[in-house]
Scaffold this motif. Sequence first.
Motif, PDB file in Angstrom:
ATOM      1  N   PHE A  73       0.821  -1.207   0.000  1.00  0.00           N
ATOM      2  CA  PHE A  73       0.000   0.000   0.000  1.00  0.00           C
ATOM      3  C   PHE A  73       0.861   1.265   0.000  1.00  0.00           C
ATOM      4  CE2 PHE A  73      -2.076   3.401   2.501  1.00  0.00           C
ATOM      5  CZ  PHE A  73      -3.055   3.745   1.589  1.00  0.00           C
ATOM      6  N   PHE A  74       1.897   1.290   0.833  1.00  0.00           N
ATOM      7  CA  PHE A  74       2.732   2.490   0.884  1.00  0.00           C
ATOM      8  C   PHE A  74       3.549   2.646  -0.390  1.00  0.00           C
ATOM      9  CE2 PHE A  74       2.114   1.803   5.534  1.00  0.00           C
ATOM     10  CZ  PHE A  74       1.347   2.941   5.731  1.00  0.00           C
ATOM     11  N   ALA A  75       4.061   1.536  -0.923  1.00  0.00           N
ATOM     12  CA  ALA A  75       4.804   1.624  -2.180  1.00  0.00           C
ATOM     13  C   ALA A  75       3.908   2.189  -3.278  1.00  0.00           C
ATOM     14  CB  ALA A  75       5.344   0.248  -2.575  1.00  0.00           C
ATOM     15  N   ALA A  76       2.678   1.723  -3.325  1.00  0.00           N
ATOM     16  CA  ALA A  76       1.750   2.202  -4.354  1.00  0.00           C
ATOM     17  C   ALA A  76       1.369   3.662  -4.122  1.00  0.00           C
ATOM     18  CB  ALA A  76       0.493   1.328  -4.371  1.00  0.00           C
ATOM     19  N   LEU A  77       1.228   4.038  -2.856  1.00  0.00           N
ATOM     20  CA  LEU A  77       0.859   5.419  -2.529  1.00  0.00           C
ATOM     21  C   LEU A  77       1.995   6.376  -2.911  1.00  0.00           C
ATOM     22  CD1 LEU A  77      -1.503   6.957  -1.230  1.00  0.00           C
ATOM     23  CD2 LEU A  77      -0.369   6.684   0.979  1.00  0.00           C
ATOM     24  N   VAL A  78       3.223   5.983  -2.599  1.00  0.00           N
ATOM     25  CA  VAL A  78       4.371   6.811  -2.969  1.00  0.00           C
ATOM     26  C   VAL A  78       4.454   6.927  -4.485  1.00  0.00           C
ATOM     27  CG1 VAL A  78       6.891   6.936  -2.993  1.00  0.00           C
ATOM     28  CG2 VAL A  78       5.692   6.350  -0.873  1.00  0.00           C
ATOM     29  N   ALA A  79       4.263   5.820  -5.179  1.00  0.00           N
ATOM     30  CA  ALA A  79       4.323   5.850  -6.641  1.00  0.00           C
ATOM     31  C   ALA A  79       3.235   6.764  -7.198  1.00  0.00           C
ATOM     32  CB  ALA A  79       4.177   4.436  -7.208  1.00  0.00           C
ATOM     33  N   ALA A  80       2.058   6.745  -6.596  1.00  0.00           N
ATOM     34  CA  ALA A  80       0.958   7.594  -7.071  1.00  0.00           C
ATOM     35  C   ALA A  80       1.286   9.063  -6.846  1.00  0.00           C
ATOM     36  CB  ALA A  80      -0.338   7.214  -6.358  1.00  0.00           C
ATOM     37  N   VAL A  81       1.859   9.388  -5.688  1.00  0.00           N
ATOM     38  CA  VAL A  81       2.256  10.773  -5.422  1.00  0.00           C
ATOM     39  C   VAL A  81       3.370  11.186  -6.386  1.00  0.00           C
ATOM     40  CG1 VAL A  81       3.400  12.270  -3.736  1.00  0.00           C
ATOM     41  CG2 VAL A  81       1.490  10.826  -3.029  1.00  0.00           C
ATOM     42  N   GLU A  82       4.315  10.277  -6.603  1.00  0.00           N
ATOM     43  CA  GLU A  82       5.420  10.565  -7.523  1.00  0.00           C
ATOM     44  C   GLU A  82       4.889  10.904  -8.915  1.00  0.00           C
ATOM     45  OE1 GLU A  82       8.943  10.511  -7.026  1.00  0.00           O
ATOM     46  OE2 GLU A  82       8.955  11.299  -9.064  1.00  0.00           O
ATOM     47  N   PHE A 157      -8.236  11.221   3.381  1.00  0.00           N
ATOM     48  CA  PHE A 157      -8.346   9.806   3.746  1.00  0.00           C
ATOM     49  C   PHE A 157      -9.162   9.078   2.697  1.00  0.00           C
ATOM     50  CE2 PHE A 157      -8.798  12.085   7.977  1.00  0.00           C
ATOM     51  CZ  PHE A 157      -7.468  11.969   8.324  1.00  0.00           C
ATOM     52  N   CYS A 158      -9.015   7.773   2.645  1.00  0.00           N
ATOM     53  CA  CYS A 158     -10.013   7.000   1.937  1.00  0.00           C
ATOM     54  C   CYS A 158     -11.214   6.870   2.856  1.00  0.00           C
ATOM     55  CB  CYS A 158      -9.473   5.630   1.517  1.00  0.00           C
ATOM     56  SG  CYS A 158      -9.539   4.377   2.816  1.00  0.00           S
ATOM     57  N   ASP A 159     -12.328   6.466   2.320  1.00  0.00           N
ATOM     58  CA  ASP A 159     -13.549   6.366   3.118  1.00  0.00           C
ATOM     59  C   ASP A 159     -13.519   5.064   3.926  1.00  0.00           C
ATOM     60  OD1 ASP A 159     -16.017   6.477   4.265  1.00  0.00           O
ATOM     61  OD2 ASP A 159     -17.034   7.170   2.442  1.00  0.00           O
ATOM     62  N   ASN A 160     -12.763   5.121   5.011  1.00  0.00           N
ATOM     63  CA  ASN A 160     -12.589   3.932   5.846  1.00  0.00           C
ATOM     64  C   ASN A 160     -13.905   3.423   6.411  1.00  0.00           C
ATOM     65  OD1 ASN A 160      -9.587   3.524   6.037  1.00  0.00           O
ATOM     66  ND2 ASN A 160      -9.676   5.650   6.688  1.00  0.00           N
ATOM     67  N   GLN A 290      -8.637   0.335  -1.875  1.00  0.00           N
ATOM     68  CA  GLN A 290      -8.285   1.730  -1.633  1.00  0.00           C
ATOM     69  C   GLN A 290      -8.043   2.437  -2.968  1.00  0.00           C
ATOM     70  OE1 GLN A 290      -6.769   3.526   1.444  1.00  0.00           O
ATOM     71  NE2 GLN A 290      -5.909   1.813   2.606  1.00  0.00           N
ATOM     72  N   PRO A 291      -8.492   3.680  -3.085  1.00  0.00           N
ATOM     73  CA  PRO A 291      -8.314   4.435  -4.330  1.00  0.00           C
ATOM     74  C   PRO A 291      -6.929   5.060  -4.370  1.00  0.00           C
ATOM     75  CG  PRO A 291      -9.501   5.773  -2.750  1.00  0.00           C
ATOM     76  CD  PRO A 291      -9.214   4.451  -2.065  1.00  0.00           C
ATOM     77  N   CYS A 314      -7.268  25.145   5.639  1.00  0.00           N
ATOM     78  CA  CYS A 314      -6.292  24.375   6.413  1.00  0.00           C
ATOM     79  C   CYS A 314      -6.946  23.386   7.372  1.00  0.00           C
ATOM     80  CB  CYS A 314      -5.373  25.302   7.198  1.00  0.00           C
ATOM     81  SG  CYS A 314      -4.291  26.235   6.118  1.00  0.00           S
ATOM     82  N   SER A 315      -8.276  23.353   7.401  1.00  0.00           N
ATOM     83  CA  SER A 315      -8.900  22.324   8.233  1.00  0.00           C
ATOM     84  C   SER A 315      -9.848  21.462   7.409  1.00  0.00           C
ATOM     85  CB  SER A 315      -9.649  22.970   9.404  1.00  0.00           C
ATOM     86  OG  SER A 315     -10.664  23.809   8.889  1.00  0.00           O
ATOM     87  N   ARG A 316      -9.675  21.551   6.103  1.00  0.00           N
ATOM     88  CA  ARG A 316     -10.518  20.779   5.205  1.00  0.00           C
ATOM     89  C   ARG A 316     -10.203  19.284   5.309  1.00  0.00           C
ATOM     90  NH1 ARG A 316     -10.286  21.172  -1.311  1.00  0.00           N
ATOM     91  NH2 ARG A 316      -8.080  21.186  -0.830  1.00  0.00           N
ATOM     92  N   VAL A 317     -11.245  18.468   5.244  1.00  0.00           N
ATOM     93  CA  VAL A 317     -11.041  17.017   5.224  1.00  0.00           C
ATOM     94  C   VAL A 317     -11.644  16.479   3.927  1.00  0.00           C
ATOM     95  CG1 VAL A 317     -11.511  14.808   6.349  1.00  0.00           C
ATOM     96  CG2 VAL A 317     -11.196  16.873   7.733  1.00  0.00           C
ATOM     97  N   GLU A 318     -10.854  15.782   3.142  1.00  0.00           N
ATOM     98  CA  GLU A 318     -11.389  15.153   1.931  1.00  0.00           C
ATOM     99  C   GLU A 318     -11.377  13.641   2.105  1.00  0.00           C
ATOM    100  OE1 GLU A 318     -11.562  16.337  -1.762  1.00  0.00           O
ATOM    101  OE2 GLU A 318     -10.469  18.239  -1.630  1.00  0.00           O
ATOM    102  N   ILE A 319     -12.448  13.046   1.633  1.00  0.00           N
ATOM    103  CA  ILE A 319     -12.612  11.598   1.761  1.00  0.00           C
ATOM    104  C   ILE A 319     -12.846  11.033   0.360  1.00  0.00           C
ATOM    105  CG2 ILE A 319     -14.016   9.763   2.784  1.00  0.00           C
ATOM    106  CD1 ILE A 319     -12.995  11.352   5.008  1.00  0.00           C
ATOM    107  N   LEU A 320     -12.042  10.081  -0.043  1.00  0.00           N
ATOM    108  CA  LEU A 320     -12.228   9.485  -1.375  1.00  0.00           C
ATOM    109  C   LEU A 320     -12.891   8.110  -1.245  1.00  0.00           C
ATOM    110  CD1 LEU A 320      -8.908  10.419  -3.208  1.00  0.00           C
ATOM    111  CD2 LEU A 320     -11.041  11.698  -3.013  1.00  0.00           C
ATOM    112  N   PRO A 321     -13.795   7.821  -2.165  1.00  0.00           N
ATOM    113  CA  PRO A 321     -14.578   6.585  -2.041  1.00  0.00           C
ATOM    114  C   PRO A 321     -13.758   5.315  -2.267  1.00  0.00           C
ATOM    115  CG  PRO A 321     -15.070   7.697  -4.111  1.00  0.00           C
ATOM    116  CD  PRO A 321     -14.175   8.623  -3.345  1.00  0.00           C
ATOM    117  N   VAL A 322     -14.188   4.264  -1.595  1.00  0.00           N
ATOM    118  CA  VAL A 322     -13.586   2.941  -1.794  1.00  0.00           C
ATOM    119  C   VAL A 322     -14.611   2.044  -2.500  1.00  0.00           C
ATOM    120  CG1 VAL A 322     -12.149   3.132   0.272  1.00  0.00           C
ATOM    121  CG2 VAL A 322     -14.408   2.067   0.426  1.00  0.00           C
ATOM    122  N   THR A 323     -14.145   0.911  -2.987  1.00  0.00           N
ATOM    123  CA  THR A 323     -15.057  -0.018  -3.659  1.00  0.00           C
ATOM    124  C   THR A 323     -14.819  -1.426  -3.139  1.00  0.00           C
ATOM    125  OG1 THR A 323     -13.407  -0.170  -5.418  1.00  0.00           O
ATOM    126  CG2 THR A 323     -15.282   1.271  -5.819  1.00  0.00           C
TER     127      THR A 323
END
Lengths: 347, 347
Positions: A73-82, A157-160, A290-291, A314-323
Amino acid sequence: MANLKQVAERAGVSPATVSRYLNGSLSLPEPTREAIENAIRALNYHPNPFARSLSRGRTDQIQMVVPEIKAPFFAALVAAVENAAFERGQELAISVTLNRPGREQRYLDSVSDRHVDGLIFVTNHPEVAPLKSRIDAARRVVLLDEDVPGATAPRLFCDNDSGGYLAGQYLARHGHRAIGVIGTGDEMHSGAARFQGFSRALDDSADGGYRVHRKTGSYTIEDGSRLCAELLDEHPGITAIFAMSDELVIGTLDELARRDLRVPDDISIIGFDDILPLDYFATPITAIRQPVEALGAKAVEILLNTDWEDPAACSRVEILPVTLVERSSVASVPPAPQATVQHESNR
Amino acid sequence: MANLKQVAERAGVSPATVSRYLNGSLSLPEPTREAIENAIRALNYHPNPFARSLSRGRTDQIQMVVPEIKAPFFAALVAAVENAAFERGQELAISVTLNRPGREQRYLDSVSDRHVDGLIFVTNHPEVAPLKSRIDAARRVVLLDEDVPGATAPRLFCDNDSGGYLAGQYLARHGHRAIGVIGTGDEMHSGAARFQGFSRALDDSADGGYRVHRKTGSYTIEDGSRLCAELLDEHPGITAIFAMSDELVIGTLDELARRDLRVPDDISIIGFDDILPLDYFATPITAIRQPVEALGAKAVEILLNTDWEDPAACSRVEILPVTLVERSSVASVPPAPQATVQHESNR
């Protein structure tokens, strides 16, 4: 101005293909090559935004801090940010903290000291209270994946909660009424939200009552095996396990194999993350996905587009949907009418 | 002075467990906790070497540059270097180049500019000639995994030639005489060495002659599918495929599934890397395993211990052994006597 994604869409290929083609690391068949070149011309796309920013006399560098890099998950997340940073002309420096607070604090301080333009910060241990003041001082920090409660920073966050709900609903609809849950405890944002959604789904969908046995630890293969063993020893009647990460799924599969238990004939599993190639497993594993690409892209967007003078931003929270990705690791069981205890949680 | 590994050995746990215990990210059962504390006392181990180096007034920072981070092999390699750096009290900065020569050159220059103490450099594209002079200027660069021919730098590779040999020998002994190979071409150190070893093994072991059909591209899932399709279209008689990376294995499995070909009943596969959880696959995949932990540890050791004034040390090449992990993806076939062409390679 056209971006890489638009070029890719017009050429009918993935952005990664265009990116690799442009940097010369990919040999392509002539028609594909031609389609990309045509799209670049048609959209007047200028590749290599990094070179442009250098010519403006400054380096656009952002930093990403992750607790570890080997977990898929972290490897994929870093790659996505990259990839997202690359598209925006940003160079990314990556650091791994191994969850050591000293490292986390130092990287946060490097933002205060203006060594980097901004920081995407991922932690996954519970002792985050000391980080709050560092994040407040640093500003230009996006909290990704896990929370640091009380800190002033946009969060993504993802929508845990929904992920947990989908898992619980799916198991309930397949007749499961005695279920084991392994994941992190309520001290972690992800563990708390996933379990909360899961419990709500069972309340909504498990006719005739249910029993949930929760075991908590960290998102590791070792804890997957250990917690699965505890579950099976203490609650041999469970018919399904919700394992809250890819690593916990692997650990659970190991422990089930040691006990000669078959999935899903003897016990069902549903996972979370879905970064590992679960499709190819002996029993393809049903899991909440996880998206991760969207999380990476959105994290970079928030970091670069936030007005850091605006308290609301600076206090916004975004939640992305999961499937829920349905495969073959959950069997239908006839609901037994005996279970009436609502639920039980033990560490 | 005792190191983390010795503490782990004495306590009967993994170094990662000790490391996580020390940084507070892992809750352990009391007996394990006690075993670790006893080992620390007995060996007079001082954790947190990083804090010590800070107290000396300088930061020990090394850098690692990788072409990408999502591929399991690179994620595992970075994690291995991170762990080794942590044990040596070094902080690691990680950068991803996406194989863009401009990025690679800039990171190399950052060593010349003394911004970092040293660099572990991984590239995996063929156009590396321009990097040679940058590496020579930078010094304190260790080339890991792939070569930059002509550059003055210590090198560390896995034994690609032996890995290819083991794969070829294994297929030959199982009766395969018409084999497809997919991987990188001879312009890459790994592809050239793996194929050379593979061919030599067939010369040594394939009684009655053999045919090898080679298709080359990059180590990606997409190329795995594409090259596998080309192989099957052009050479429908092949009974086995040697896929030179985990990604190529995945791509090959995708293409075989599209054609309803079963592994190993219809066609055998042997892979390379063995970082993905191949044990759990529907057909567990036999593969050559890269010594990724050892590569990470050795790379850090070379970077920190090399005498950069010594020309011999700066041209040293270290090769770490690979192993064949036997699972179930290779079937035995009766050797057909028809194949006498020695081998054929086409791009």
